[in-house]
Motif scaffolding. Structure first.
Motif, PDB file in Angstrom:
ATOM      1  N   ALA A 131       3.474 -11.028  13.454  1.00  0.00           N
ATOM      2  CA  ALA A 131       1.870 -11.171  12.473  1.00  0.00           C
ATOM      3  C   ALA A 131       0.888 -10.204  13.170  1.00  0.00           C
ATOM      4  N   ILE A 132       0.663 -10.310  14.193  1.00  0.00           N
ATOM      5  CA  ILE A 132      -0.445  -9.711  14.723  1.00  0.00           C
ATOM      6  C   ILE A 132      -0.597  -7.670  14.400  1.00  0.00           C
ATOM      7  N   LEU A 133       0.760  -7.681  14.846  1.00  0.00           N
ATOM      8  CA  LEU A 133       0.792  -6.318  14.061  1.00  0.00           C
ATOM      9  C   LEU A 133       0.932  -5.882  12.955  1.00  0.00           C
ATOM     10  N   ARG A 134       1.479  -7.288  11.998  1.00  0.00           N
ATOM     11  CA  ARG A 134       1.519  -6.867  10.686  1.00  0.00           C
ATOM     12  C   ARG A 134      -0.175  -6.690   9.976  1.00  0.00           C
ATOM     13  N   SER A 135      -0.811  -8.050  10.755  1.00  0.00           N
ATOM     14  CA  SER A 135      -2.602  -7.520  10.295  1.00  0.00           C
ATOM     15  C   SER A 135      -3.151  -6.202  10.462  1.00  0.00           C
ATOM     16  N   ALA A 136      -2.913  -6.063  12.210  1.00  0.00           N
ATOM     17  CA  ALA A 136      -3.107  -4.894  12.351  1.00  0.00           C
ATOM     18  C   ALA A 136      -3.164  -3.734  11.053  1.00  0.00           C
ATOM     19  N   ASP A 137      -1.690  -3.581  11.059  1.00  0.00           N
ATOM     20  CA  ASP A 137      -0.264  -2.314   9.644  1.00  0.00           C
ATOM     21  C   ASP A 137      -2.113  -2.535   8.494  1.00  0.00           C
ATOM     22  N   ALA A 138      -1.760  -3.716   7.481  1.00  0.00           N
ATOM     23  CA  ALA A 138      -2.933  -4.418   7.077  1.00  0.00           C
ATOM     24  C   ALA A 138      -4.394  -3.591   7.034  1.00  0.00           C
ATOM     25  N   ALA A 139      -4.923  -3.541   7.819  1.00  0.00           N
ATOM     26  CA  ALA A 139      -5.800  -3.386   8.117  1.00  0.00           C
ATOM     27  C   ALA A 139      -6.584  -2.007   8.759  1.00  0.00           C
ATOM     28  N   LYS A 140      -5.095  -1.948   9.308  1.00  0.00           N
ATOM     29  CA  LYS A 140      -5.257  -0.111   9.271  1.00  0.00           C
ATOM     30  C   LYS A 140      -6.122  -0.028  10.520  1.00  0.00           C
ATOM     31  N   VAL A 141      -6.280  -1.034  11.733  1.00  0.00           N
ATOM     32  CA  VAL A 141      -6.639  -0.452  13.101  1.00  0.00           C
ATOM     33  C   VAL A 141      -6.304  -0.026  14.010  1.00  0.00           C
ATOM     34  N   ASP A 142      -7.447   0.769  14.803  1.00  0.00           N
ATOM     35  CA  ASP A 142      -6.804   2.411  15.092  1.00  0.00           C
ATOM     36  C   ASP A 142      -5.794   1.676  16.845  1.00  0.00           C
ATOM     37  N   ALA A 143      -6.126   0.320  17.177  1.00  0.00           N
ATOM     38  CA  ALA A 143      -5.004  -0.257  18.403  1.00  0.00           C
ATOM     39  C   ALA A 143      -4.720  -1.503  18.174  1.00  0.00           C
ATOM     40  N   VAL A 144      -3.619  -1.709  18.807  1.00  0.00           N
ATOM     41  CA  VAL A 144      -3.236  -2.931  19.261  1.00  0.00           C
ATOM     42  C   VAL A 144      -3.136  -2.036  20.490  1.00  0.00           C
ATOM     43  N   ILE A 145      -3.828  -3.630  21.645  1.00  0.00           N
ATOM     44  CA  ILE A 145      -3.785  -2.695  23.284  1.00  0.00           C
ATOM     45  C   ILE A 145      -3.061  -4.623  23.846  1.00  0.00           C
ATOM     46  N   THR A 250      -6.695 -13.985  14.464  1.00  0.00           N
ATOM     47  CA  THR A 250      -6.884 -12.503  14.351  1.00  0.00           C
ATOM     48  C   THR A 250      -7.238 -12.042  13.276  1.00  0.00           C
ATOM     49  N   ALA A 251      -6.213 -12.201  12.598  1.00  0.00           N
ATOM     50  CA  ALA A 251      -6.290 -11.525  11.464  1.00  0.00           C
ATOM     51  C   ALA A 251      -8.114 -11.912  10.592  1.00  0.00           C
ATOM     52  N   VAL A 252      -8.044 -13.243  10.637  1.00  0.00           N
ATOM     53  CA  VAL A 252      -9.265 -13.528  10.107  1.00  0.00           C
ATOM     54  C   VAL A 252     -10.761 -12.432  10.576  1.00  0.00           C
ATOM     55  N   ILE A 253     -10.612 -12.221  12.117  1.00  0.00           N
ATOM     56  CA  ILE A 253     -11.991 -11.597  12.093  1.00  0.00           C
ATOM     57  C   ILE A 253     -11.663 -10.583  12.120  1.00  0.00           C
ATOM     58  N   THR A 254     -10.380  -9.496  12.249  1.00  0.00           N
ATOM     59  CA  THR A 254     -10.099  -8.981  11.683  1.00  0.00           C
ATOM     60  C   THR A 254     -10.679  -8.481  10.707  1.00  0.00           C
ATOM     61  N   PHE A 255     -10.643  -8.275   9.581  1.00  0.00           N
ATOM     62  CA  PHE A 255     -10.951  -8.395   8.084  1.00  0.00           C
ATOM     63  C   PHE A 255     -12.019  -9.113   7.947  1.00  0.00           C
ATOM     64  N   GLU A 256     -12.441  -9.676   8.820  1.00  0.00           N
ATOM     65  CA  GLU A 256     -14.364  -9.505   8.835  1.00  0.00           C
ATOM     66  C   GLU A 256     -15.014  -8.475   9.213  1.00  0.00           C
ATOM     67  N   ALA A 257     -14.646  -7.466  10.376  1.00  0.00           N
ATOM     68  CA  ALA A 257     -14.408  -6.090  10.496  1.00  0.00           C
ATOM     69  C   ALA A 257     -14.324  -5.165  10.100  1.00  0.00           C
ATOM     70  N   MET A 258     -13.114  -5.904   8.934  1.00  0.00           N
ATOM     71  CA  MET A 258     -12.773  -4.565   7.915  1.00  0.00           C
ATOM     72  C   MET A 258     -14.145  -4.241   6.835  1.00  0.00           C
ATOM     73  N   ARG A 259     -14.410  -5.589   6.373  1.00  0.00           N
ATOM     74  CA  ARG A 259     -14.968  -5.807   5.362  1.00  0.00           C
ATOM     75  C   ARG A 259     -16.374  -5.272   5.655  1.00  0.00           C
ATOM     76  N   GLN A 260     -17.117  -5.662   6.755  1.00  0.00           N
ATOM     77  CA  GLN A 260     -18.303  -5.114   7.423  1.00  0.00           C
ATOM     78  C   GLN A 260     -18.092  -3.605   7.086  1.00  0.00           C
ATOM     79  N   ARG A 261     -17.627  -3.136   7.689  1.00  0.00           N
ATOM     80  CA  ARG A 261     -16.643  -0.992   7.576  1.00  0.00           C
ATOM     81  C   ARG A 261     -16.152  -0.550   5.504  1.00  0.00           C
ATOM     82  N   GLY A 262     -16.741  -1.956   4.974  1.00  0.00           N
ATOM     83  CA  GLY A 262     -16.219  -1.304   3.604  1.00  0.00           C
ATOM     84  C   GLY A 262     -14.832  -1.214   3.386  1.00  0.00           C
TER      85      GLY A 262
END
Length: 263
Positions: A131-145, A250-262
């Protein structure tokens, strides 16, 4: 194309064996189910060992050309009864593939100038990882470690729950100490999520190189990350239950970061 209709066939028995992490490591193979997942794996450069096709189900797939580039000598037709024995999900489109895993090292990660990273400590549930990898793909994060994992990233259930995003998200597996040093070397600020933190997650600035660090649902983060992260953050909890599923958090925080990044 060889047809397999017996549950006692050695290839079918071997697929069942590969449900175990130890066997996947010994054979250097993993299982993925689905035509879309196979398409994503091929696009990511994975090497296919063999494919098992149930014609009655595959004729309904949305990806009928996915097998076109594969050699006929690695394709096996299986009966529907046999396929049900080796399938991991309902509503399958009739493909089970055995493929060779890749190495997932920090050195293989290619970062842009302003990366956003998800770090998972001791992830233990394949469903959460997927599920986290799915959110990471949706948000297009740079990497999951993934640090000190308690589940294999090629667990069939992790692949299933990620809907193939294990093949689309740059991923590294390492120790927590290695990840901490890598963050310092790359000048990436880390934010450790914990219930007792004093800083609200949405009041932090993620527009610079950033990494969020997430722990297990049962125990949260260890003292290693709580002591070594640059900041500790929390999500407001307004109900009677004081925790969210780690994949949701993880998804909640990730998409807040994406919101801040436009986005």
């Amino acid at each position: 194309m060889e047809r397999i209709s017996s549950l006692q066939n050695s290839r079918i028995k071997n697929i069942v064996k590969l449900s175990k992490a130890k066997e996947r490591k010994v054979q250097n193979l993993f299982i993925l189910e689905g035509a879309r997942e196979l398409m994503l794996a091929l696009s990511a450069g994975y090497t296919v060992d063999s494919v098992f096709i149930c014609p009655e189900l595959f004729e309904k797939t949305d990806y009928p050309r996915v097998l076109d580039t594969l050699s006929d000598n690695i394709k096996y037709e299986v009966s529907q009864q046999v396929f049900e024995k080796i399938a991991y999900r309902e509503g399958s489109d009739g493909l089970i593939t055995l493929a060779k895993p890749k190495k997932h090292t920090l050195d293989n990660l290619n970062l842009n100038n302003n990366p956003f990273i998800i770090i998972l400590e001791a992830v233990e549930k394949p469903g959460n990882l997927g599920a986290i990898l799915r959110s990471a793909d949706a948000a297009k994060v740079d990497a999951v470690i993934i640090c000190d994992p308690l589940t294999d990233i090629y667990n069939p259930n992790a692949i299933r729950s990620s809907v193939g995003c294990i093949f689309t998200v740059p991923t590294a597996v390492c120790s927590s100490e290695e990840a901490r040093m890598w963050l310092k070397e790359n000048k990436i600020k880390s934010y450790a999520a914990e219930l007792k933190a004093s800083n609200w997650y949405h009041e932090e600035d993620y527009t610079q190189p950033s990494a969020i660090v997430m722990g297990t649902e049962a125990d949260g983060l260890t003292s290693f990350w709580l002591d070594n992260a640059d900041r500790r953050i929390k999500i407001p909890m307004r109900g009677k239950i004081d925790s969210l599923n780690v994949s949701v958090s993880t998804a909640v925080i990730t998409f807040e970061a994406m919101r801040q990044r436009g986005f």
